[in-house]
Design a protein around this motif. Structure first.
Motif, PDB file in Angstrom:
ATOM      1  N   LYS B  57      -3.883  -5.960  -1.850  1.00 52.67           N
ATOM      2  CA  LYS B  57      -2.509  -5.996  -1.358  1.00 52.67           C
ATOM      3  C   LYS B  57      -2.077  -7.420  -0.996  1.00 52.67           C
ATOM      4  N   PRO B  60       2.467  -6.839  -4.425  1.00 58.19           N
ATOM      5  CA  PRO B  60       2.835  -5.429  -4.516  1.00 58.19           C
ATOM      6  C   PRO B  60       2.481  -4.836  -5.879  1.00 58.19           C
ATOM      7  N   SER B  63       3.726   0.048 -10.012  1.00 60.15           N
ATOM      8  CA  SER B  63       3.674   1.505  -9.955  1.00 60.15           C
ATOM      9  C   SER B  63       2.221   1.936  -9.897  1.00 60.15           C
ATOM     10  N   SER B  65      -1.171   4.191  -8.106  1.00 52.17           N
ATOM     11  CA  SER B  65      -1.741   4.308  -6.772  1.00 52.17           C
ATOM     12  C   SER B  65      -3.177   3.804  -6.739  1.00 52.17           C
ATOM     13  N   GLU B  72      -3.766   5.105   1.085  1.00 52.70           N
ATOM     14  CA  GLU B  72      -3.068   4.571  -0.074  1.00 52.70           C
ATOM     15  C   GLU B  72      -2.786   3.073   0.143  1.00 52.70           C
ATOM     16  N   THR B  74      -1.315   0.847  -1.879  1.00 52.22           N
ATOM     17  CA  THR B  74      -0.045   0.303  -2.358  1.00 52.22           C
ATOM     18  C   THR B  74       1.088   0.542  -1.365  1.00 52.22           C
ATOM     19  N   LYS B  75       0.933   1.564  -0.495  1.00 48.18           N
ATOM     20  CA  LYS B  75       2.019   1.850   0.447  1.00 48.18           C
ATOM     21  C   LYS B  75       1.690   1.424   1.872  1.00 48.18           C
ATOM     22  N   SER B  77       1.115  -0.460   5.317  1.00 47.76           N
ATOM     23  CA  SER B  77       1.744  -1.605   5.975  1.00 47.76           C
ATOM     24  C   SER B  77       1.387  -1.556   7.456  1.00 47.76           C
TER      25      SER B  77
END
Lengths: 323, 325
Positions: B57, B60, B63, B65, B72, B74-75, B77
């Motif tokens: 990370k 970004p 698309s 996963s 996850e 990629t998502k 934070s």
């Protein structure tokens, strides 16, 4: 008489932390039609050797303190700057490692290859333009007429290295020095360039000095190998002898630490420690601090490069016995 | 219990927008089990580093996963990402650029503990730093020095020690030995192998040196122009590769044995890597492939199991362990 004979060459550089001796008495010879590999790790003095032969040691801070470089009977270190420049490029040529840095970004590559003829006042049969196209064809550049008009940035890394090679062989030199010509390239591209160099050596009887740290490339291309460590040659042997039964503990260690693609080897056997600081080399043999065979004598006396068999030499007080 | 540690599905990383983005990583799927080392090989520009950066990370995902231990990536934070970083650490290629030259080693090593309060109480930092230094083959007194006082191999050991401070489960090694000399490279390879055994570390080992990858990996994945074109257990990949590109890649590696000179079958590829902004239709390797036929331009081959070697998956219409060249 050998084509090129280097004897007792010492080169030093002034640095902020003191004078360092990049070469400490290097001697070797090169015959016509022979590929001699200078094998060593970073800082061992491989590239400085090439610079000294090509008169490229920056002075200051560098200086050739002593020694001799004889080419075709003439002592290069006694020639004038002009005479040496005339030799370099025409009779002794260098292929640089970093083709992108070695090529001029604002001139087309064809122009840069043609410069070799212009500077040395040569008039190839059929004209310079034809000679350039022939060279580009010979090194495997498709569509040479169009490509000759393009600039270095329009070529891939492998193609640029080919162009460097074309420039080096343009005037059919007697000695070709290749300084890590494949190091910056991917393996599939490296294979193309190694093949090209093998073809060139078959076609001419030039002697080639091949500078590398890659044992694989040495095994593919070299006839004879000089292993360098901390500014000295520690072993010379023909390529088969070196890989089968190396005598110097450093050569043995280097071979054992190399992982292989064709076997599932067990644990690698590294050489302990790291290369010594050139400002403060160990007394005696520079390798002794990493050497499994070192004894008291090694700290006191620098081992000379001595004959240990037909055509082979090693600089070690306690060389590994023949296999 | 048989959940993979890392599960990547249809992951893509594109650069630039508009009609022709650079598809650095394109629809890539793979898994890494706990304690397993997955080698990733490919030439410059194939997308290795973009894939690594997306997984860490540091950039970004476009698309797809990537799930590490149920989270996850990629998502993630904030808090979640902070925790993720504890579990996956990275060893960079360049040991000269990845260590802050103005930080003493004890601060370099303990910095992650300062960022993750609760990992190691401050009173034990010195003790733990010394333990880590010793486990990577350095000594206690090295803690009071600066990076400039170390050689390249020692710096890479420091980089590894620092990556281990938070006891990660996944270690991502991006070309960890390619900047090192052969004699020193072997030291670091052996060190990684030992740490992996001792700590049951999973590793993603990225390198362009196939011999090193063979030495350290359990499984290997080959990338070409943003795609995984072949993957499998290392025995299968190295002894019976079925994809023409893998075959060419392996045959191009010079063998350190002069007796084999001229006896080995060498496949020398023509041409260079096409642009990833405008990859060939169908199979991306077809423009350099000696087996390519019309189907290769029309249909993109998917990763398919081969019967010729256990566990081997190959994305090729003409896959065959026998090279026909």
């Amino acid at each position: 008489m050998a084509l090129l004979e280097v004897e007792d060459l010492q080169v030093s550089f002034d640095t902020a932390s003191g004078r360092i001796f990049a070469l400490n008495g290097v001697s070797f010879s090169l015959e016509r039609g022979e590929v001699l590999a200078l094998l060593g790790e970073s800082g061992s003095g491989k590239s400085v050797t090439a610079s000294a032969i090509m008169d490229l040691v920056p002075n200051p801070p560098g200086a050739i303190d002593r020694g001799s470089i004889r080419f075709d009977g003439a002592e290069l270190l006694q020639l004038s700057r002009k005479e040496r420049r005339d030799l370099c490029g025409s009779r002794i040529a260098l292929i640089f490692q970093d083709a992108l840095a070695a090529l001029n970004p604002v001139y087309p590559v064809g122009w840069q290859i043609a410069e070799m003829y212009r500077i040395h006042g040569r008039n190839p049969e059929g004209g310079v333009e034809k000679a350039v196209i022939d060279l580009l064809t010979a090194i495997g550049i498709p569509d040479p007429e169009r490509r000759a008009r393009q600039y270095p940035h329009e070529f891939s890394g492998g193609m640029r290295q080919r162009i460097m090679i074309a420039m080096a062989v343009a005037l059919e030199p007697d000695v070709i020095i290749a300084d890590e010509p494949t190091t910056a390239l991917d393996v599939t591209i490296q294979a193309q360039v190694v093949d090209l160099l093998a073809t060139i050596r078959k076609r001419s009887d030039a002697g080639m000095i091949f500078i590398t740290h890659d044992l694989g490339v040495v095994a593919e291309l070299a006839d004879r190998v000089a292993v360098m460590y901390a500014g000295r040659i520690v072993e010379t042997a023909n390529v088969f002898e070196l890989f089968e039964d190396a005598r110097h503990p450093y050569s043995v260690g280097l071979l054992a630490s190399q992982p292989r693609l064709d076997t599932d080897d067990d644990e690698l056997v590294p050489i302990p420690g790291s290369a010594p600081n050139p400002v403060a080399l160990p007394s005696g043999c520079a390798f002794r601090t990493r050497c499994p065979r070192a004894e008291g004598l090694c700290a006191e006396v620098i081992p000379p490069l001595e004959t240990v068999g037909p055509g082979r030499q090693a600089a070690c007080h306690f060389p590994v016995s023949p296999a | 219990m048989n959940q993979p540690l890392l599960k990547v599905e249809n992951l893509s990383r594109h650069f630039g927008s508009g009609a022709t983005p650079v598809r650095a990583v394109d629809d890539v799927s793979f898994e890494i089990a706990r304690g397993e080392t997955l080698g990733l090989v490919g030439e410059s520009g194939c997308g290795k580093t973009s894939l690594v950066r997306t997984l860490l990370k540091l950039g970004p995902a476009t698309s797809g996963s990537a799930v590490l231990d149920g989270v996850e990536i990629t998502k993630a934070s904030g808090r979640e990402l902070h925790e993720l970083r504890r579990k996956m650490q990275v060893v960079f290629q360049d040991p000269y650029q990845s260590l802050n030259p103005r930080m003493r080693i004890d601060r370099l090593i303990s910095e992650p503990w300062a960022l993750h309060p609760g990992a190691v109480p401050k009173a034990r930092w010195r003790e733990e730093t010394v333990k880590l230094l010793e486990s990577v083959g350095l000594r206690a007194e090295h803690a009071d020095r600066y990076p400039s006082e170390f050689s390249g191999g020692q710096r890479q050991r420091l980089g590894i020690a620092r990556a281990l401070t938070l006891n990660p489960t996944l270690l991502v090694c991006d070309e960890p030995v390619s900047a090192l000399d052969v004699s020193v490279q072997a030291q670091v390879v052996n060190l990684l192998a030992r740490l992996r055994r001792e700590r049951n570390l999973a590793m993603l080992f990225v390198a362009h040196d196939l011999a090193v990858v063979r030495h350290v990996s359990d499984r290997v994945m080959v990338m070409y122009l943003g795609k995984i074109i072949e993957t499998g257990p290392k025995q299968s990949i190295f002894s019976a590769p079925a994809h023409p590109y893998t075959q060419a890649l392996m045959s191009a590696v010079p063998t350190p044995d002069p007796r084999l000179r001229g006896h080995r079958k060498r496949i020398v590829l023509e041409g260079d890597l096409p642009s990833p902004a405008n990859p060939p239709s169908g199979c991306r390797f077809r423009t350099r492939c000696w087996k390519a036929t019309s189907i290769c331009a029309d249909q993109e081959p998917g990763l398919t199991a081969r019967t010729t070697a256990p566990g081997l998956l190959t994305a090729c219409h003409h896959a065959d362990p026998e090279t026909t060249r």
